[in-house]
Structures are given as structure tokens and as C-alpha cells.
Motif scaffolding. Structure first.
Motif, PDB file in Angstrom:
ATOM      1  N   ASN A   1       1.461   7.595   6.480  1.00 33.40           N
ATOM      2  CA  ASN A   1       2.687   6.794   6.426  1.00 33.40           C
ATOM      3  C   ASN A   1       3.901   7.681   6.103  1.00 33.40           C
ATOM      4  OD1 ASN A   1       3.906   4.291   6.824  1.00 33.40           O
ATOM      5  ND2 ASN A   1       3.907   3.811   4.636  1.00 33.40           N
TER       6      ASN A   1
ATOM      7  N   GLY B   1      -2.779   4.420  19.945  1.00 28.26           N
ATOM      8  CA  GLY B   1      -2.342   3.164  19.343  1.00 28.26           C
ATOM      9  C   GLY B   1      -1.810   3.338  17.932  1.00 28.26           C
TER      10      GLY B   1
ATOM     11  N   ASN C   1       0.898   9.516  10.827  1.00 27.23           N
ATOM     12  CA  ASN C   1       0.835   8.056  10.835  1.00 27.23           C
ATOM     13  C   ASN C   1      -0.106   7.551   9.733  1.00 27.23           C
ATOM     14  OD1 ASN C   1       1.328   5.418  12.479  1.00 27.23           O
ATOM     15  ND2 ASN C   1      -0.889   5.492  12.250  1.00 27.23           N
ATOM     16  N   GLU C   2      -1.259   8.209   9.594  1.00 29.43           N
ATOM     17  CA  GLU C   2      -2.204   7.820   8.548  1.00 29.43           C
ATOM     18  C   GLU C   2      -1.602   7.961   7.156  1.00 29.43           C
ATOM     19  OE1 GLU C   2      -5.934   9.856   8.722  1.00 29.43           O
ATOM     20  OE2 GLU C   2      -6.835   8.251   9.912  1.00 29.43           O
TER      21      GLU C   2
ATOM     22  N   ARG D   1       0.234   3.049  14.746  1.00 32.61           N
ATOM     23  CA  ARG D   1       1.010   1.917  14.232  1.00 32.61           C
ATOM     24  C   ARG D   1       2.512   2.212  14.171  1.00 32.61           C
ATOM     25  NH1 ARG D   1      -1.082   2.269   9.891  1.00 32.61           N
ATOM     26  NH2 ARG D   1       0.544   3.300   8.670  1.00 32.61           N
ATOM     27  N   ASN D   2       2.887   3.397  13.734  1.00 30.03           N
ATOM     28  CA  ASN D   2       4.300   3.707  13.521  1.00 30.03           C
ATOM     29  C   ASN D   2       4.963   4.393  14.717  1.00 30.03           C
ATOM     30  OD1 ASN D   2       4.039   2.650  10.975  1.00 30.03           O
ATOM     31  ND2 ASN D   2       3.832   4.625   9.945  1.00 30.03           N
TER      32      ASN D   2
END
Length: 255
Positions: free
Chosen positions: A65, A87, A62-63, A89-90
Motif C-alpha cells: 500500500n 489486477g 501495491n501489496e 488494486r491500486n
């Protein structure tokens, strides 16, 4: 489709409840790097991690992307709770599953990830067929437990829940016999950062200069010899193997 036994599910129910978080995150950082590197240019949009544990690999994906849509399934209740608490984001969905049946339709995902899970699975081929069913690309990473002196370490591996052992060749054969074509792969050594943490934090050994130097030299020598002596020798030294595959027409022929 077979389910994981109640014993396995019970063993992992509270496995991720507030312990060894720093250790798992450290290992996950390098696993995520391997996944990103081996995935190369496929640029997946929808990615599913099967057996996602506490979501530590997903955290780093996630970090980075890595994909705009991340999904996770896991057998552990405590793991699922930790994943939700992150939590990310993606992250779009996280579900509990029975260890074999993936609760998604055919070809839902671009890529499915199975990282340090296959060595724990009783019916490997059943799970691999589910991975192949739901995604175009399948990425697998396993530890390389099978090496010199393995007979003396069997209890150690069993204590970690490892019931299967692989070499890169054996894993490639397993994947190809299930109709998965190898696109790219990577062998990796345990990083000195992880080895130091294991020695000085997990095992509580005193942090002597000579021990730190030995860890660094062993890593550098193995890496140098592997690069100099070729792929087969590099595979013998390696601690993990990461391989990206895609669906092919070849399947296992059972007489």
C-alpha cells in the motif's frame, strides 16, 4: 523527442511472455523494499513507474500500500499484458510509450520511479528531463556494473542490454547536473536468496553445503566490511544504488 529504435521495441515485444516469472518476482521484492526505504517520509499519493516491465515491482508496492494511486508505462506489449493481468488494486492506468515521451502533463505525479531502466537507455538525459517534468520527486535505481574486472565482463552486460554503467558518484553527478537534488540514497548487496536462486535454479549448479556456506559468508563479510570501513567502501562492494531526488534550480549549463 527521440523514440526508442524499432530494434529495441521488437526485442522487448514478447520479452515477458510467460518466462522467468519467479526470477523477476524475486528480484522485484528487494527492489520494492529499496524504493520504500529510500522514499522515507514523502508519502506519495500518485506514483508512476516508467519502464515497469511486467509489473513485478508494482505488485510489491501495491501489496505494501505504498501509494493509493499507481500508474505504469512500458515499451513492451507483453509486459503491458502481464501488468493488466495482475489486477493490482491500486493500479489506475497502464500505457505503452516510446521510451522517452511520457504521456502525462507537467507535475501530474508526486513520485516517478525508474528502476533498472537507465542502464538500457541510449539518451539518458532526455528521459531524465521527462521524469523531472511529470513529478516532484524522482527515484532511480541502477545496478553497479562498474567494478574491478569489468573489462572481462563487458559481453555479459551487453547481452543483458546494459549500454550504460554507473558508480554511485557518477549517477549522483548525472542527476544533479539535470537539476535533481539528492534527498536520500541507499547501496545494496545482492541478497543471498537471489544468489542461491541464480546458482541453483538459473544456472543449474548442484546445491552443495560448501557452496551455500560460501554464498552466505561472502554476503556477511562484504556487509560487515562495508559498515565498518564507511560509505565509500560500502559503495565499492554494492550491487545496486537507489537514490531519491527532487527538483532543484540547478541545471546543466551548455556552452
Amino acid at each position: 523527442m527521440a523514440n526508442q529504435t524499432n530494434q529495441v521495441v521488437d526485442a522487448y515485444k514478447d520479452f515477458y511472455a510467460g518466462k522467468d516469472t519467479e526470477w523477476r518476482m524475486l528480484g522485484a521484492k528487494y527492489k520494492a523494499r529499496n524504493i520504500i526505504e529510500v522514499s522515507g517520509e514523502i508519502r506519495p499519493r500518485k506514483v508512476l513507474e516508467v519502464g515497469a516491465g511486467d509489473g513485478s515491482i508494482l505488485h510489491f508496492l501495491n501489496e505494501a500500500n505504498f501509494a493509493p494511486e499507481l500508474y505504469a508505462i512500458e515499451i513492451s506489449d507483453s509486459g503491458i499484458e502481464v501488468i493488466k493481468e495482475r489486477g493490482l488494486r491500486n493500479l489506475k492506468e497502464v500505457f505503452k510509450f516510446d521510451g522517452y515521451t511520457i504521456p502525462y502533463a507537467d507535475n501530474t505525479f508526486d513520485l516517478v520511479i525508474l528502476a533498472h531502466v537507465l542502464e538500457h537507455v541510449e539518451h539518458e538525459r532526455m528521459l531524465l528531463r521527462e521524469l523531472k517534468r511529470v513529478a516532484k520527486y524522482v527515484l532511480v535505481e541502477v545496478p553497479l556494473d562498474y567494478r574491478f574486472g569489468v573489462d572481462k565482463r563487458m559481453k555479459h552486460f551487453l547481452d543483458y542490454g546494459h549500454i550504460n554503467m554507473y558508480t554511485p558518484t557518477l549517477l549522483r553527478f548525472l542527476l544533479q547536473s539535470e537539476g535533481l537534488e539528492v534527498l536520500s540514497d541507499k547501496t545494496s548487496l545482492i541478497s543471498t536468496e537471489i544468489t542461491r536462486f541464480n546458482e541453483f535454479i538459473n544456472r543449474g549448479q548442484s546445491k552443495r553445503f560448501t557452496k551455500v556456506l560460501k554464498i552466505e559468508l561472502e554476503y556477511r563479510i562484504k556487509n560487515l566490511l562495508g559498515n565498518f570501513l564507511g560509505k565509500k567502501k560500502k559503495e565499492q562492494f554494492a550491487n545496486a544504488y537507489t537514490v531519491l531526488t527532487k527538483k532543484s534550480e540547478q541545471t546543466l549549463q551548455i556552452l
